[in-house]
Motif scaffolding. Sequence first.
Motif, PDB file in Angstrom:
ATOM      1  N   ARG A   1       0.821  -1.195  -0.123  1.00 51.65           N
ATOM      2  CA  ARG A   1       0.100  -0.006  -0.018  1.00 51.65           C
ATOM      3  C   ARG A   1       0.787   1.153   0.012  1.00 51.65           C
ATOM      4  O   ARG A   1       1.582   1.517   1.050  1.00 51.65           O
ATOM      5  CB  ARG A   1      -0.914   0.046   1.204  1.00 51.65           C
ATOM      6  CG  ARG A   1      -1.711   0.975   1.129  1.00 51.65           C
ATOM      7  CD  ARG A   1      -1.894   1.606   2.782  1.00 51.65           C
ATOM      8  NE  ARG A   1      -2.587   0.602   3.455  1.00 51.65           N
ATOM      9  CZ  ARG A   1      -2.637   0.268   4.837  1.00 51.65           C
ATOM     10  NH1 ARG A   1      -2.002   1.205   5.673  1.00 51.65           N
ATOM     11  NH2 ARG A   1      -3.393  -0.837   5.142  1.00 51.65           N
TER      12      ARG A   1
ATOM     13  N   GLY B   1      -2.981   4.149  -1.524  1.00 54.56           N
ATOM     14  CA  GLY B   1      -3.872   4.708  -0.351  1.00 54.56           C
ATOM     15  C   GLY B   1      -3.600   6.310  -0.418  1.00 54.56           C
ATOM     16  O   GLY B   1      -2.793   6.884   0.268  1.00 54.56           O
ATOM     17  N   THR B   2      -4.438   6.926  -1.136  1.00 56.31           N
ATOM     18  CA  THR B   2      -4.506   8.268  -0.962  1.00 56.31           C
ATOM     19  C   THR B   2      -5.947   8.767  -1.591  1.00 56.31           C
ATOM     20  O   THR B   2      -6.494   8.064  -2.212  1.00 56.31           O
ATOM     21  CB  THR B   2      -3.434   8.812  -2.311  1.00 56.31           C
ATOM     22  OG1 THR B   2      -3.469  10.215  -2.458  1.00 56.31           O
ATOM     23  CG2 THR B   2      -3.709   8.260  -3.643  1.00 56.31           C
TER      24      THR B   2
ATOM     25  N   LEU C   1      -9.641   6.548   3.432  1.00 52.07           N
ATOM     26  CA  LEU C   1     -10.198   6.433   4.846  1.00 52.07           C
ATOM     27  C   LEU C   1     -11.516   6.723   4.854  1.00 52.07           C
ATOM     28  O   LEU C   1     -12.224   7.708   4.093  1.00 52.07           O
ATOM     29  CB  LEU C   1      -9.343   7.494   5.784  1.00 52.07           C
ATOM     30  CG  LEU C   1      -7.778   7.367   5.665  1.00 52.07           C
ATOM     31  CD1 LEU C   1      -7.147   8.440   6.458  1.00 52.07           C
ATOM     32  CD2 LEU C   1      -7.434   6.018   5.966  1.00 52.07           C
TER      33      LEU C   1
ATOM     34  N   ARG D   1     -13.521  12.063   1.240  1.00 49.92           N
ATOM     35  CA  ARG D   1     -13.815  11.976  -0.150  1.00 49.92           C
ATOM     36  C   ARG D   1     -14.803  10.586  -0.536  1.00 49.92           C
ATOM     37  O   ARG D   1     -14.559   9.885  -1.523  1.00 49.92           O
ATOM     38  CB  ARG D   1     -12.573  11.703  -0.787  1.00 49.92           C
ATOM     39  CG  ARG D   1     -11.610  13.276  -0.831  1.00 49.92           C
ATOM     40  CD  ARG D   1     -11.014  13.477  -2.113  1.00 49.92           C
ATOM     41  NE  ARG D   1     -10.988  15.034  -2.450  1.00 49.92           N
ATOM     42  CZ  ARG D   1     -10.165  15.564  -3.094  1.00 49.92           C
ATOM     43  NH1 ARG D   1      -9.457  14.876  -4.103  1.00 49.92           N
ATOM     44  NH2 ARG D   1     -10.327  16.966  -3.145  1.00 49.92           N
TER      45      ARG D   1
ATOM     46  N   GLU E   1      -2.999  16.678   8.207  1.00 52.49           N
ATOM     47  CA  GLU E   1      -3.225  16.485   6.737  1.00 52.49           C
ATOM     48  C   GLU E   1      -4.136  17.617   6.240  1.00 52.49           C
ATOM     49  O   GLU E   1      -3.625  18.019   4.900  1.00 52.49           O
ATOM     50  CB  GLU E   1      -3.890  15.274   6.399  1.00 52.49           C
ATOM     51  CG  GLU E   1      -2.947  13.940   6.642  1.00 52.49           C
ATOM     52  CD  GLU E   1      -3.928  12.854   6.732  1.00 52.49           C
ATOM     53  OE1 GLU E   1      -2.812  11.795   7.026  1.00 52.49           O
ATOM     54  OE2 GLU E   1      -5.033  12.621   6.792  1.00 52.49           O
TER      55      GLU E   1
HETATM   56  C1  FAD Z   1      -5.997   3.627   3.298  1.00 46.06           C
HETATM   57  C2  FAD Z   1      -4.834   4.533   3.802  1.00 46.06           C
HETATM   58  C3  FAD Z   1      -3.926   3.636   4.601  1.00 46.06           C
HETATM   59  C4  FAD Z   1      -2.848   4.636   5.200  1.00 46.06           C
HETATM   60  N1  FAD Z   1      -1.880   3.979   6.016  1.00 46.06           N
HETATM   61  C5  FAD Z   1      -0.831   4.637   6.354  1.00 46.06           C
HETATM   62  C6  FAD Z   1       0.338   4.325   6.969  1.00 46.06           C
HETATM   63  O1  FAD Z   1       0.533   3.027   7.449  1.00 46.06           O
HETATM   64  N2  FAD Z   1       1.352   5.105   7.458  1.00 46.06           N
HETATM   65  C7  FAD Z   1       1.340   6.361   7.305  1.00 46.06           C
HETATM   66  O2  FAD Z   1       2.355   7.009   7.219  1.00 46.06           O
HETATM   67  N3  FAD Z   1       0.232   6.984   6.602  1.00 46.06           N
HETATM   68  C8  FAD Z   1      -0.845   6.318   6.313  1.00 46.06           C
HETATM   69  N4  FAD Z   1      -1.735   6.959   5.509  1.00 46.06           N
HETATM   70  C9  FAD Z   1      -1.932   8.287   5.643  1.00 46.06           C
HETATM   71  C10 FAD Z   1      -1.449   8.969   4.491  1.00 46.06           C
HETATM   72  O3  FAD Z   1      -0.058   8.717   4.626  1.00 46.06           O
HETATM   73  C11 FAD Z   1      -1.406  10.293   4.186  1.00 46.06           C
HETATM   74  O4  FAD Z   1      -1.257  10.896   5.439  1.00 46.06           O
HETATM   75  C12 FAD Z   1      -3.029  10.698   3.972  1.00 46.06           C
HETATM   76  O5  FAD Z   1      -3.581   9.564   3.166  1.00 46.06           O
HETATM   77  C13 FAD Z   1      -3.305  12.329   3.299  1.00 46.06           C
HETATM   78  O6  FAD Z   1      -2.472  12.358   2.213  1.00 46.06           O
HETATM   79  P1  FAD Z   1      -3.374  11.965   0.619  1.00 46.06           P
HETATM   80  O7  FAD Z   1      -2.324  10.781   0.257  1.00 46.06           O
HETATM   81  O8  FAD Z   1      -4.704  11.763   0.876  1.00 46.06           O
HETATM   82  O9  FAD Z   1      -2.789  13.285  -0.242  1.00 46.06           O
HETATM   83  P2  FAD Z   1      -3.127  14.963   0.238  1.00 46.06           P
HETATM   84  O10 FAD Z   1      -2.412  15.418  -0.832  1.00 46.06           O
HETATM   85  O11 FAD Z   1      -2.525  15.182   1.523  1.00 46.06           O
HETATM   86  O12 FAD Z   1      -4.526  15.097  -0.059  1.00 46.06           O
HETATM   87  C14 FAD Z   1      -5.347  15.037  -1.128  1.00 46.06           C
HETATM   88  C15 FAD Z   1      -6.874  15.550  -0.949  1.00 46.06           C
HETATM   89  O13 FAD Z   1      -7.485  14.641   0.001  1.00 46.06           O
HETATM   90  C16 FAD Z   1      -8.137  15.387   0.743  1.00 46.06           C
HETATM   91  N5  FAD Z   1      -7.887  14.925   2.085  1.00 46.06           N
HETATM   92  C17 FAD Z   1      -6.650  14.372   2.623  1.00 46.06           C
HETATM   93  N6  FAD Z   1      -6.571  14.146   3.849  1.00 46.06           N
HETATM   94  C18 FAD Z   1      -7.725  14.777   4.338  1.00 46.06           C
HETATM   95  C19 FAD Z   1      -8.090  14.802   5.792  1.00 46.06           C
HETATM   96  N7  FAD Z   1      -7.622  14.333   6.498  1.00 46.06           N
HETATM   97  N8  FAD Z   1      -9.367  15.427   5.844  1.00 46.06           N
HETATM   98  C20 FAD Z   1     -10.239  15.733   4.668  1.00 46.06           C
HETATM   99  N9  FAD Z   1      -9.672  15.870   3.347  1.00 46.06           N
HETATM  100  C21 FAD Z   1      -8.347  15.118   3.229  1.00 46.06           C
HETATM  101  C22 FAD Z   1      -8.076  16.826   0.624  1.00 46.06           C
HETATM  102  O14 FAD Z   1      -9.072  17.059  -0.364  1.00 46.06           O
HETATM  103  C23 FAD Z   1      -6.904  16.814  -0.277  1.00 46.06           C
HETATM  104  O15 FAD Z   1      -6.809  17.890  -1.028  1.00 46.06           O
HETATM  105  C24 FAD Z   1      -2.801   6.020   5.101  1.00 46.06           C
HETATM  106  C25 FAD Z   1      -3.863   6.668   4.386  1.00 46.06           C
HETATM  107  C26 FAD Z   1      -4.839   5.684   3.744  1.00 46.06           C
HETATM  108  C27 FAD Z   1      -5.902   6.330   2.780  1.00 46.06           C
END
Ligand code: FAD
Length: 302
Positions: free
Chosen positions: A176, A221-222, A250, A254, A288
């Motif tokens: 992931r 995972g994004t 999560l 979205r 975030e």
């Molecule tokens: C399934 C999954 C598992 C994960 N597991 C881990 C892990 O094991 N270790 C680890 O370090 N991290 C983990 N993460 C967290 C990850 O590292 C990021 O911190 C998180 O996903 C936010 O980044 P983004 O990729 O969504 O991108 P970003 O560029 O930060 O966000 C893109 C868009 O998504 C939306 N968004 C993002 N976060 C939020 C929020 N909190 N609230 C509302 N809108 C939001 C916003 O519209 C933003 O513009 C996980 C995330 C997911 C989805």
Amino acid sequence: MLLAAARSDALNRFATRSAAVRRATRAFMPGESMDDGLAAGARIAATGRRLLYTRLGEALTDIREADAVRDHYLGLFDAIKARGLDAEVSVKPTQLGFDQSLEKCREHCLVLARKAEETGSALWLDMEDSTTVDRTIELYRAIRSVHRRAGLAVQAYLYRTPKDVEALIAVTPTLRLVKGAYAEPASVAFPKKADTDRAYEAIAGQMLEAAARGACLPIFGTHDVPLLRRIIAKARALGVQPRQYEIHMLYGIRDGEQQRLRAEGETIATLISYGEAWYRWYMRRLAERPANVGFVVRSMFG
Ligand SMILES: Cc1cc2nc3c(=O)[nH]c(=O)nc-3n(C[C@H](O)[C@H](O)[C@H](O)COP(=O)(O)OP(=O)(O)OC[C@H]3O[C@@H](n4cnc5c(N)ncnc54)[C@H](O)[C@@H]3O)c2cc1C
């Protein structure tokens, strides 16, 4: 500031006692109990999405607490099977005694991996801060030998990740790819988000090329939908089909996009977190997207 506040015990005590903050967490978690998580999962499963579960809590202080965490997850695998949910389980190694005894943590992970195998589910290891990466990869290799579908999170913001992915591809892993959620020094991770985003896309390409020759099951995972669109286009160009990779997001973030991508034929899973120890995890969600802080403030003032 939010990531620093995540480490504060005083703020943790304040937040977990505050009814308003607890209310605000409901945007990202359906409740504190396993039943809350399972009920929300059934609603999400009805929209055609797969599920992932994690019980919140990390960085134990006493190794004996890890036994109770392991038993909780054993019960979760049984509950998933009993309800017929298409769901997997993701754990943080530090929930299972990683900081106190790597040996004990490995034992717990192996027990959970066998249970995942037996119940037709899968066990995932989350990736925590950069000091844990080598030992988490070592744990992954151990569980991968008894549990083929075991998954591991890797973080695009770490400079080392392309090399780690290359080495892991030798064991045909399920990986992931996430951007990374911890406060890391510039000596190990990109300080600028734009660099992390670029690294994410490059590593996604690396994983898809491995998927094209059957050497990796990539999970993205994004919530970054424009980035996902470019990754999907790359998958198509390489002939990698939606069942040969997945997109995980999560709970509560979205949701409309999750459903839209599902309707377009993508394989989507929603990660549902539940539990009482939500403070550190919740602070990372606020960090975030600092706009979320406004949501907490509005909940506090009615
Ligand atoms: C399934 C999954 C598992 C994960 N597991 C881990 C892990 O094991 N270790 C680890 O370090 N991290 C983990 N993460 C967290 C990850 O590292 C990021 O911190 C998180 O996903 C936010 O980044 P983004 O990729 O969504 O991108 P970003 O560029 O930060 O966000 C893109 C868009 O998504 C939306 N968004 C993002 N976060 C939020 C929020 N909190 N609230 C509302 N809108 C939001 C916003 O519209 C933003 O513009 C996980 C995330 C997911 C989805």
